[in-house]
Write a protein that holds these residues in place. Sequence first.
Motif, PDB file in Angstrom:
ATOM      1  N   LEU A   6     -25.993  27.428  33.125  1.00 30.80           N
ATOM      2  CA  LEU A   6     -26.342  28.524  32.232  1.00 30.80           C
ATOM      3  C   LEU A   6     -27.526  28.141  31.366  1.00 30.80           C
ATOM      4  O   LEU A   6     -28.499  28.878  31.267  1.00 30.80           O
ATOM      5  CB  LEU A   6     -25.149  28.892  31.348  1.00 30.80           C
ATOM      6  CG  LEU A   6     -25.450  29.834  30.184  1.00 30.80           C
ATOM      7  CD1 LEU A   6     -25.812  31.211  30.711  1.00 30.80           C
ATOM      8  CD2 LEU A   6     -24.276  29.899  29.252  1.00 30.80           C
ATOM      9  N   PHE A   7     -27.464  26.980  30.733  1.00 32.25           N
ATOM     10  CA  PHE A   7     -28.541  26.579  29.841  1.00 32.25           C
ATOM     11  C   PHE A   7     -29.817  26.288  30.630  1.00 32.25           C
ATOM     12  O   PHE A   7     -30.895  26.631  30.194  1.00 32.25           O
ATOM     13  CB  PHE A   7     -28.134  25.370  29.001  1.00 32.25           C
ATOM     14  CG  PHE A   7     -28.988  25.226  27.785  1.00 32.25           C
ATOM     15  CD1 PHE A   7     -28.895  26.143  26.764  1.00 32.25           C
ATOM     16  CD2 PHE A   7     -29.907  24.215  27.674  1.00 32.25           C
ATOM     17  CE1 PHE A   7     -29.701  26.039  25.641  1.00 32.25           C
ATOM     18  CE2 PHE A   7     -30.711  24.098  26.568  1.00 32.25           C
ATOM     19  CZ  PHE A   7     -30.594  25.020  25.537  1.00 32.25           C
ATOM     20  N   LEU A  22     -35.117  27.667  20.152  1.00 32.15           N
ATOM     21  CA  LEU A  22     -33.977  28.543  20.309  1.00 32.15           C
ATOM     22  C   LEU A  22     -33.185  28.577  19.008  1.00 32.15           C
ATOM     23  O   LEU A  22     -32.490  27.619  18.676  1.00 32.15           O
ATOM     24  CB  LEU A  22     -33.098  28.066  21.462  1.00 32.15           C
ATOM     25  CG  LEU A  22     -31.783  28.797  21.660  1.00 32.15           C
ATOM     26  CD1 LEU A  22     -32.033  30.261  22.000  1.00 32.15           C
ATOM     27  CD2 LEU A  22     -30.981  28.125  22.749  1.00 32.15           C
ATOM     28  N   VAL A  23     -33.311  29.660  18.251  1.00 34.30           N
ATOM     29  CA  VAL A  23     -32.568  29.816  16.995  1.00 34.30           C
ATOM     30  C   VAL A  23     -31.134  30.179  17.355  1.00 34.30           C
ATOM     31  O   VAL A  23     -30.888  31.145  18.073  1.00 34.30           O
ATOM     32  CB  VAL A  23     -33.187  30.906  16.096  1.00 34.30           C
ATOM     33  CG1 VAL A  23     -32.329  31.153  14.870  1.00 34.30           C
ATOM     34  CG2 VAL A  23     -34.601  30.517  15.694  1.00 34.30           C
ATOM     35  N   PHE A  24     -30.178  29.395  16.857  1.00 32.52           N
ATOM     36  CA  PHE A  24     -28.781  29.668  17.163  1.00 32.52           C
ATOM     37  C   PHE A  24     -27.977  30.075  15.942  1.00 32.52           C
ATOM     38  O   PHE A  24     -26.842  30.531  16.070  1.00 32.52           O
ATOM     39  CB  PHE A  24     -28.122  28.468  17.862  1.00 32.52           C
ATOM     40  CG  PHE A  24     -27.996  27.233  17.007  1.00 32.52           C
ATOM     41  CD1 PHE A  24     -26.874  27.008  16.233  1.00 32.52           C
ATOM     42  CD2 PHE A  24     -29.012  26.290  16.998  1.00 32.52           C
ATOM     43  CE1 PHE A  24     -26.758  25.864  15.460  1.00 32.52           C
ATOM     44  CE2 PHE A  24     -28.909  25.141  16.233  1.00 32.52           C
ATOM     45  CZ  PHE A  24     -27.772  24.933  15.453  1.00 32.52           C
ATOM     46  N   TRP A 113     -21.928  25.207  19.668  1.00 30.46           N
ATOM     47  CA  TRP A 113     -21.005  24.953  20.774  1.00 30.46           C
ATOM     48  C   TRP A 113     -21.089  26.094  21.795  1.00 30.46           C
ATOM     49  O   TRP A 113     -21.153  25.862  23.003  1.00 30.46           O
ATOM     50  CB  TRP A 113     -19.588  24.790  20.252  1.00 30.46           C
ATOM     51  CG  TRP A 113     -18.596  24.443  21.327  1.00 30.46           C
ATOM     52  CD1 TRP A 113     -18.245  23.201  21.753  1.00 30.46           C
ATOM     53  CD2 TRP A 113     -17.849  25.375  22.115  1.00 30.46           C
ATOM     54  NE1 TRP A 113     -17.325  23.297  22.772  1.00 30.46           N
ATOM     55  CE2 TRP A 113     -17.061  24.622  22.999  1.00 30.46           C
ATOM     56  CE3 TRP A 113     -17.763  26.754  22.161  1.00 30.46           C
ATOM     57  CZ2 TRP A 113     -16.204  25.202  23.921  1.00 30.46           C
ATOM     58  CZ3 TRP A 113     -16.917  27.347  23.082  1.00 30.46           C
ATOM     59  CH2 TRP A 113     -16.142  26.566  23.943  1.00 30.46           C
ATOM     60  N   THR A 114     -21.122  27.323  21.309  1.00 28.14           N
ATOM     61  CA  THR A 114     -21.152  28.491  22.182  1.00 28.14           C
ATOM     62  C   THR A 114     -22.378  28.499  23.072  1.00 28.14           C
ATOM     63  O   THR A 114     -22.296  28.830  24.268  1.00 28.14           O
ATOM     64  CB  THR A 114     -21.085  29.788  21.346  1.00 28.14           C
ATOM     65  OG1 THR A 114     -19.841  29.786  20.613  1.00 28.14           O
ATOM     66  CG2 THR A 114     -21.157  31.021  22.224  1.00 28.14           C
ATOM     67  N   ILE A 115     -23.533  28.139  22.523  1.00 26.37           N
ATOM     68  CA  ILE A 115     -24.771  28.111  23.317  1.00 26.37           C
ATOM     69  C   ILE A 115     -24.628  27.208  24.536  1.00 26.37           C
ATOM     70  O   ILE A 115     -25.071  27.533  25.626  1.00 26.37           O
ATOM     71  CB  ILE A 115     -25.960  27.642  22.467  1.00 26.37           C
ATOM     72  CG1 ILE A 115     -26.368  28.736  21.520  1.00 26.37           C
ATOM     73  CG2 ILE A 115     -27.146  27.249  23.346  1.00 26.37           C
ATOM     74  CD1 ILE A 115     -27.419  28.276  20.531  1.00 26.37           C
ATOM     75  N   ALA A 118     -19.882  27.993  26.108  1.00 27.43           N
ATOM     76  CA  ALA A 118     -19.145  29.233  26.387  1.00 27.43           C
ATOM     77  C   ALA A 118     -19.662  29.900  27.651  1.00 27.43           C
ATOM     78  O   ALA A 118     -20.859  29.881  27.925  1.00 27.43           O
ATOM     79  CB  ALA A 118     -19.271  30.194  25.209  1.00 27.43           C
ATOM     80  N   ALA A 119     -18.758  30.478  28.380  1.00 29.03           N
ATOM     81  CA  ALA A 119     -19.133  31.229  29.585  1.00 29.03           C
ATOM     82  C   ALA A 119     -19.888  32.480  29.147  1.00 29.03           C
ATOM     83  O   ALA A 119     -19.541  33.086  28.144  1.00 29.03           O
ATOM     84  CB  ALA A 119     -17.885  31.598  30.377  1.00 29.03           C
ATOM     85  N   PRO A 120     -20.911  32.863  29.901  1.00 26.54           N
ATOM     86  CA  PRO A 120     -21.644  34.073  29.522  1.00 26.54           C
ATOM     87  C   PRO A 120     -20.758  35.297  29.626  1.00 26.54           C
ATOM     88  O   PRO A 120     -19.894  35.370  30.487  1.00 26.54           O
ATOM     89  CB  PRO A 120     -22.782  34.115  30.539  1.00 26.54           C
ATOM     90  CG  PRO A 120     -22.301  33.311  31.692  1.00 26.54           C
ATOM     91  CD  PRO A 120     -21.368  32.267  31.131  1.00 26.54           C
ATOM     92  N   SER A 121     -20.952  36.233  28.712  1.00 23.01           N
ATOM     93  CA  SER A 121     -20.200  37.480  28.772  1.00 23.01           C
ATOM     94  C   SER A 121     -21.150  38.619  29.086  1.00 23.01           C
ATOM     95  O   SER A 121     -22.321  38.594  28.715  1.00 23.01           O
ATOM     96  CB  SER A 121     -19.476  37.735  27.447  1.00 23.01           C
ATOM     97  OG  SER A 121     -20.429  37.837  26.401  1.00 23.01           O
TER      98      SER A 121
END
Length: 122
Positions: A6-7, A22-24, A113-115, A118-121
Amino acid sequence: MRAIALFAGVLVATPSMAAEQLVFYTANFPDATSVQLSVMDNSVSLYGDYDFDVAIGLVQTGANGVIRYEDTGRHHARVRCNYPAYVSVGARKYAIEMPLSRSAHDDWKEKLWTIFCAAPSS
């Protein structure tokens, strides 16, 4: 492995990301000042308990959008995706509750952590 793909896809889709960090996470204050945290650099972690090593940047902007302060240092964090999930900064480990059940995530560690994890939604 899905998080890496994903990343990597995000990196491939935005080749200018090195210039545009990448602003998170953004914190907004009553005086219209904001502080943004961004991923400046990342790599697969060399430490067995972690998945990613991340360098975080910080920028403060005023109400008019002009940068008031840009931290030139890189703040290092490590991210562990699987249970027990956590983000580590220095000697501190911040647990990430899995699954993320709150609807409003306003914690920079959860967003980081999500970036990466986490699985993409859709």
